[in-house]
Structures are given as C-alpha cells and as structure tokens.
Design a protein around this motif. Structure first.
Motif, mmCIF file in Angstrom:
data_model
loop_
_atom_site.group_PDB
_atom_site.id
_atom_site.type_symbol
_atom_site.label_atom_id
_atom_site.label_comp_id
_atom_site.label_asym_id
_atom_site.label_seq_id
_atom_site.Cartn_x
_atom_site.Cartn_y
_atom_site.Cartn_z
ATOM 1 N N LEU A 131 -4.561 10.558 -6.813
ATOM 2 C CA LEU A 131 -3.484 10.010 -5.992
ATOM 3 C C LEU A 131 -4.063 8.852 -5.198
ATOM 4 C CD1 LEU A 131 -1.965 13.331 -4.637
ATOM 5 C CD2 LEU A 131 -0.863 11.741 -6.195
ATOM 6 N N ARG A 132 -3.303 7.764 -5.155
ATOM 7 C CA ARG A 132 -3.798 6.615 -4.398
ATOM 8 C C ARG A 132 -3.372 6.718 -2.935
ATOM 9 N NH1 ARG A 132 -2.913 4.056 -9.200
ATOM 10 N NH2 ARG A 132 -0.704 3.955 -8.737
ATOM 11 N N SER A 133 -4.209 6.172 -2.059
ATOM 12 C CA SER A 133 -3.823 6.118 -0.655
ATOM 13 C C SER A 133 -4.353 4.824 -0.064
ATOM 14 C CB SER A 133 -4.389 7.325 0.104
ATOM 15 O OG SER A 133 -5.794 7.275 0.069
ATOM 16 N N ILE A 134 -3.857 4.507 1.129
ATOM 17 C CA ILE A 134 -4.366 3.309 1.802
ATOM 18 C C ILE A 134 -5.672 3.699 2.478
ATOM 19 C CG2 ILE A 134 -3.874 1.574 3.559
ATOM 20 C CD1 ILE A 134 -0.886 2.213 3.155
ATOM 21 N N GLY A 161 0.816 -1.214 0.000
ATOM 22 C CA GLY A 161 0.000 0.000 0.000
ATOM 23 C C GLY A 161 0.843 1.254 0.000
ATOM 24 N N LEU A 162 1.896 1.259 0.836
ATOM 25 C CA LEU A 162 2.789 2.419 0.924
ATOM 26 C C LEU A 162 3.423 2.705 -0.431
ATOM 27 C CD1 LEU A 162 5.067 2.328 4.109
ATOM 28 C CD2 LEU A 162 3.332 4.010 3.505
ATOM 29 N N LEU A 163 3.966 1.660 -1.059
ATOM 30 C CA LEU A 163 4.634 1.837 -2.349
ATOM 31 C C LEU A 163 3.625 2.252 -3.414
ATOM 32 C CD1 LEU A 163 7.015 -1.229 -2.148
ATOM 33 C CD2 LEU A 163 7.714 1.162 -2.201
ATOM 34 N N GLY A 164 2.388 1.732 -3.289
ATOM 35 C CA GLY A 164 1.347 2.083 -4.248
ATOM 36 C C GLY A 164 0.900 3.529 -4.112
#
Lengths: 316, 329
Positions: free
Chosen positions: B269-272, B253-256
């Motif tokens: 922007l993607r986030s967890i 998730g962090l890397l994504g």
C-alpha cells in the motif's frame, strides 16, 4: 425488578449471619467483665455469685451454643433483655432508631443541598473564583474531623443563635419545631462533612460529562446553556454521585456515634456506645444487626435509584 | 445565491504544549444547494473549521483569531449567544462522527427529537411527537412510532446515525454540516448513510458540507472539494477536476494512497512519506514542504498564494505546473 430485589434481600442473609457472628465473637474477646459491671467488684469476686450470674445469663455455655440460641430467639422476633437495665432490648432500640434515622435523613438532605449545587457551580465555573472557594471549602470539609466541626458548630450556635437550642433532643410529635431546631446543628455538622465529599464527586462527574459528545450535540441543537447543563449534563453526571451518596449514607449510619455524643442526642450511636462500655451483649448484638441491615438497605436503594436514572442499567 | 462565505478564518487552541494553530486563514464560498466535500487527514483543521461555523468551540482554550463566517450574509462570529442559538439546529444542522456517543444515553430518541422541534418550531408536545415519528420514517427507521420510545443503546450504530441525521434535518435547515458521519460505521452501513444523505439533499435542496478523509465517499457525493492540510485549504475545485487533474503534490499523494482494485494482490500500500507537522510550531513556509517530492528552497520561505488554475480550480503551491508536467511525462 422485584426478582432482583428479592435476590438482593436473600443475599443479605449470609451477610447478616457473618456480621452478627463476628460481633458475637468480638465482644466476648475484648477485655472487661459483665459480672463486675452488673454487681460491682466485691460480688464479682465471689465465685459462687459469679457462677450463678453467668449461668442465669447463659454465658457459661460454649460460645457457639450461645450464638445458635440467640439466633433462634431473633428469628422468633425476641431480641432479649438488657443485662444492665433489664428491659427488653427491642424497646430501647425502637426508641433510639427513629432519632438516628431522622438525623441521617436530615444530614443527607443537608449534604445534598450543599454538595450538588456547589459541585455543579464549581464545574460550570471552572477556574473562576467560585470554583476555588468551593474547592477550598470541600477540602476543609473533607479534612476536618466531624467532632471538630461539631464542636465549632455548638459554640457558634450557642453564641449567635442563643434562642435556638444546640444540644439535646425532643420528639418530633411532641414539639415539631423544637425537634427540627435541635436536629439542625448535628445535621449541619454531618452535612458539611459529607456535602464536601459529594461536592467533589459532583464536580468531577459534571466536568467529565460536559466533555461528552452528546453535550456537543445538545449545544448543536441550539439549546440554552441552562438546558444543556440541567437537562443533558446533570442527569448523566448524577449517576455516579448516587452510588457515592449510598456509600456515604451507609458510612454515616455508622458514624452517628460521635455526633450523637457531641450533641447529646439519644440515638442508636449513643445506645451502642453505652452498651459497649457496659458489656451489655444483647443490646450490642441487636443494634449491630439493625445497623448492618440499614446499611445494606441503603446500598440496595442506591442501586435501584441508579437504575431509575440510567436506562442502560439492567437487573440481572 | 451564496449560502456560506468564509473569509480568512483562523482558529487556535491554547494547550500546555503551546498554541495549536488548527486553522490558518481559510476562505471559500458555498452556493445554495451545493455539496462541498472537505478532505484531509486528522488534524488538518477540517472539523475545527466546521465547529467554528457552529461556534461550538469551547473558549477560552479555543479562539477564533481572525476572519468572517457569513451565513446568508450575516457574520456568525458577530452574533451574540442568543442569536447564535437560533441558528444552531434551526438553520444549520450538524451530524457528528460517532453516533454511539453523540446521543444522550439517558433520554429516549423521541425526547431528543421533540426537544429540538419544540424549541425551534414551537410545536406542541403532540405535534412534535407526530413530527418526530415522520422524521424517523424519513431517515429510513422502521416502526418509527415505537422507536420514539427507544433509548439510544437499544439501537444499532447505523440506526443511531439515522437518528442523528433526523436531529440535524428536523427543523428543515438550509445548511447541514456532516463531520465524518460514516467513519465510525461498517462499510455496508456507510453506503446506506451516504445514499440517505444524498436523497435528503436532493429532496430538501440542502446545502451540505461533508467532511471526510474518505476520498471515495466524497467522489460520489460532492460537487466541490476542499483539500485541507495543516489548517490551510491547499487545493480547491470541482470534484472531477480534483480527481482527474490534481495540482497540489499533497492531493496527488492522497489520491495515490487509495488502494486500487486492479492492482497486483500482495503489492504494498502506498502512503505519503513523513508525518504532518507539529501544529504548535508550523514552518514559516508551506507546511507540506518537508514531505513534498517537489519541494524547493522557495517552499520553506513563505506560504504560496492561492492561484487560480481555471474552471473554479485553485491551488496553493509554487510548483503546481511541475506537478502537471510530471503527470504528463
């Protein structure tokens, strides 16, 4: 810095004009009659005598004219003569002022000796018994009026230190020890009251500074607790305390009236109180001028000291 | 040679809202000359574990519950105050996040540098001044001699961080802990500071713990990475392996969440999803379960053990094989 000081001193002129004008107006508004105080009721009721006295004192003119005339004399260094005693006002003030200044100075030393160490101790030992003792003391010191503390101290001193005079005054150069012994108790009275306030300022300021990042840095450097507190925390913590001390010294200059009366000290406070009771206008006017000047200078010195302690402060 | 070995370290804070379990039993070892990156979001325990190593946590609120912190074989937690002071600043230097507030505003840079040199190395006033000027040049501050007389507020943020670095390395320590040293700085300055620490690390053979939430910075600097979440090290391994082949859903998730340059402009922007757990009431199982796409019933029951996946890479997740399979598909 000298430019800054000169500017502050110039700013003082309008302040002093305002203060003296207000004093001038107020003492003429309050009830009471100078002629009665000078001559007694019978003479004062005689219209002819009355008019003559008022004319001699210049009090028959319009107030604004009186003020301008008075200002003109002050600028030439002439503070006039006492209505009641007849002597030059400046002589009486010069006799009383050093006494009050000495008392204020000793009181502030006492207040700092009580307030700063206890404040630091209280902050560093937060939540421990010594903190609670210091906080209860400061609460009592702030809450109790100075005449109450003063009376307790007179009684306490008289009972437990019978050889140490509690009342009266002797000049320092005549009997240094006797002078200090007599000044000790009134200074202690003031010192407790104002020390209690300084304690609170110091405590909260030290607590705030101890939470700063640079204190963590100091600890990360491996410094001892003592150095962290006294080298890194205290100097920062004292910056707001200096301002507070300035304000309270100014307050103290005005608050000498009560203490001087309790301890029978012939200072400015007593002088002005007697003058107000007698409606002795020249003395009141000149004393207020000196006191407000003293207050302003105290504030200026406090601001300069803050700049000495804090390199971030720049004079604009 | 092992420089630092942490075993089962747990730290808690007593707050009005309850006991905050900031660090919950972490273990790792650090070799001499190694650069370790510690990543995780705010509140993951990365800074707290560093402060525990330096023993800069303030009692009584903060408490080290269990564990050992062996530095060159000695358990720092067993040292008395005096012995610990000889370690701080001398053997372990620390760089903090905010250089603006981390230097004492009322003392000159020179005073603050000389203080530590005189304390630990016993230098005379004159030698300490010379040494302090050399240190400032070393960290890339021009006119070092003149700068000694400067107060912190007269320097820029980047310069102040250089001074902080000079403070940390002043006594030639073997371990430097950098706690988000670039977070408070401009991006261009960040790159300079990273390059500076990289150079110093190489030249002085420093062992470095670099704490950051910036995965990009860590990628260019660290050899090993610890990924922390809610006071646990959830994944740990060589930097390449962590970035190329993450096994924990949180690391994935962090890397994504990293914004990419080759992505469509205007894309989201993607986030967890979700938020980190309440640290006063941690769930009995994996703390990431509530936000985890792979979560199953098993995750709520108990914290998964540390599992070795080879090549010095380890992970704490029941479903790490599913993560690998999902990526392969």
């Amino acid at each position: 810095m000298s430019r800054y000081i000169i500017r502050r001193l110039l700013l003082l002129v309008p302040v002093l004009l305002g203060v003296t004008f207000l004093t001038f107006a107020l003492i003429r508004v309050i009830p009471g009659d100078i002629v009665t105080n000078m001559m007694g009721v019978t003479a004062a009721n005689n219209a002819e005598t009355r008019a003559k006295v008022l004319r001699e004192l210049g009090l028959d003119r319009p107030m604004l004219e009186q003020y301008v005339w008075w200002l003109g004399r002050i600028v030439q260094g002439d503070f006039g003569y006492s209505f009641i005693h007849g002597g030059p006002v400046i002589d009486r003030i010069m006799r009383a002022l050093p006494i009050t200044l000495e008392m204020c100075l000793l009181s502030m030393v006492m207040a700092l000796l009580i307030g700063v160490p206890l404040g630091v101790l209280s902050a560093v030992r937060r939540g421990r018994p010594i903190d609670y003792i210091a906080r209860v003391f400061s609460l009592l010191g702030v809450a109790a009026p100075s005449f109450f503390i003063g009376t307790l101290i007179v009684i306490f001193g008289a009972i437990h230190f019978p050889n140490m005079p509690t009342l009266g005054y002797v000049p320092f150069f005549q009997d240094p020890l006797g002078n200090l012994a007599r000044m000790f108790w009134p200074s202690l009275t003031f010192g407790i009251g104002i020390g209690a306030i300084i304690l609170r300022y110091t405590r909260s300021s030290v607590l705030e500074v101890l939470g700063e990042d640079y204190i963590r840095t100091a600890r990360a450097k491996g410094l001892s607790r003592f150095k962290v507190i006294f080298v890194h925390a205290l100097r920062n913590a004292l910056i707001p305390v200096i301002t507070a001390v300035g304000v309270w010294t100014a307050f103290m200059i005005g608050g000498t009236v009560l203490i001087e009366n309790i301890f029978a000290i012939p200072g400015v406070g007593r002088l002005v109180l007697g003058a107000i009771q007698n409606r002795d206008y020249p003395i009141i006017q000149a004393t207020v001028l000196f006191l407000s000047f003293g207050v302003a200078i105290t504030m200026l010195v406090a601001d300069l000291l803050v700049a000495v302690a804090d390199p971030r402060v720049k004079f604009a | 040679m092992t420089m630092l070995e942490i075993r089962d370290l747990a730290v808690s804070f007593a707050t009005e809202g309850g006991t905050v379990r900031a660090v919950n039993g972490i273990s790792y070892a650090l070799k001499e000359g190694e650069v370790l990156g510690v990543v995780g979001e705010s509140g993951s325990g990365k800074s707290v574990h560093a402060l525990a190593v330096m023993q800069l946590l303030s009692p009584p609120a903060a408490r080290v519950e269990t564990g050992e912190i062996r530095f060159r074989g000695t358990d720092l937690l067993r040292l008395d105050d005096r012995a610990m002071r000889a370690v701080r600043g001398r053997q372990i230097g620390m760089i903090f996040q905010d250089p603006i507030s981390s230097l004492n505003p009322v003392y000159t840079v020179g005073f603050q540098l000389c203080e530590v040199l005189r304390l630990h190395l016993g230098l005379s006033r004159r030698n300490a001044t010379t040494c302090a000027a050399e240190l400032l040049s070393l960290v890339g501050i021009p006119d070092a001699r003149q700068r000694l007389a400067s107060y912190p507020h007269e320097l820029s943020g980047g310069m102040r961080q250089r001074v902080m670095i000079a403070l940390a390395i002043a006594c030639n320590p073997s371990l430097v802990i950098a706690d988000e040293p670039t977070t408070a700085l401009d991006v261009t300055i960040q790159a300079q500071i990273v390059a500076l620490i990289k150079r110093l690390q190489r030249d002085m053979n420093l062992t470095v713990i670099w704490i950051s939430h910036d995965l990009g910075v860590i990628a260019g600097l660290a050899q090993t990475v610890n990924v922390m979440y809610a006071g646990h090290i959830v994944e740990r391994g060589p930097v390449r392996s962590i970035y190329k082949d993450p096994r924990h859903p949180y690391t994935v998730g962090l890397l994504g969440s990293l914004p990419r340059l080759d992505e469509t402009v205007g894309g989201r922007l993607r986030s967890i999803p979700g938020r980190p757990p309440d640290m006063t009431q941690l769930p009995p199982g994996c703390p990431f379960a509530a936000r985890c796409p792979q979560a199953s019933e098993r995750c709520g029951a108990g914290m998964p053990p540390v599992e070795d996946v080879g090549d010095g890479h380890s992970v704490r997740c029941w479903h790490w094989r599913d993560v690998v399979a999902a990526r392969a598909a």
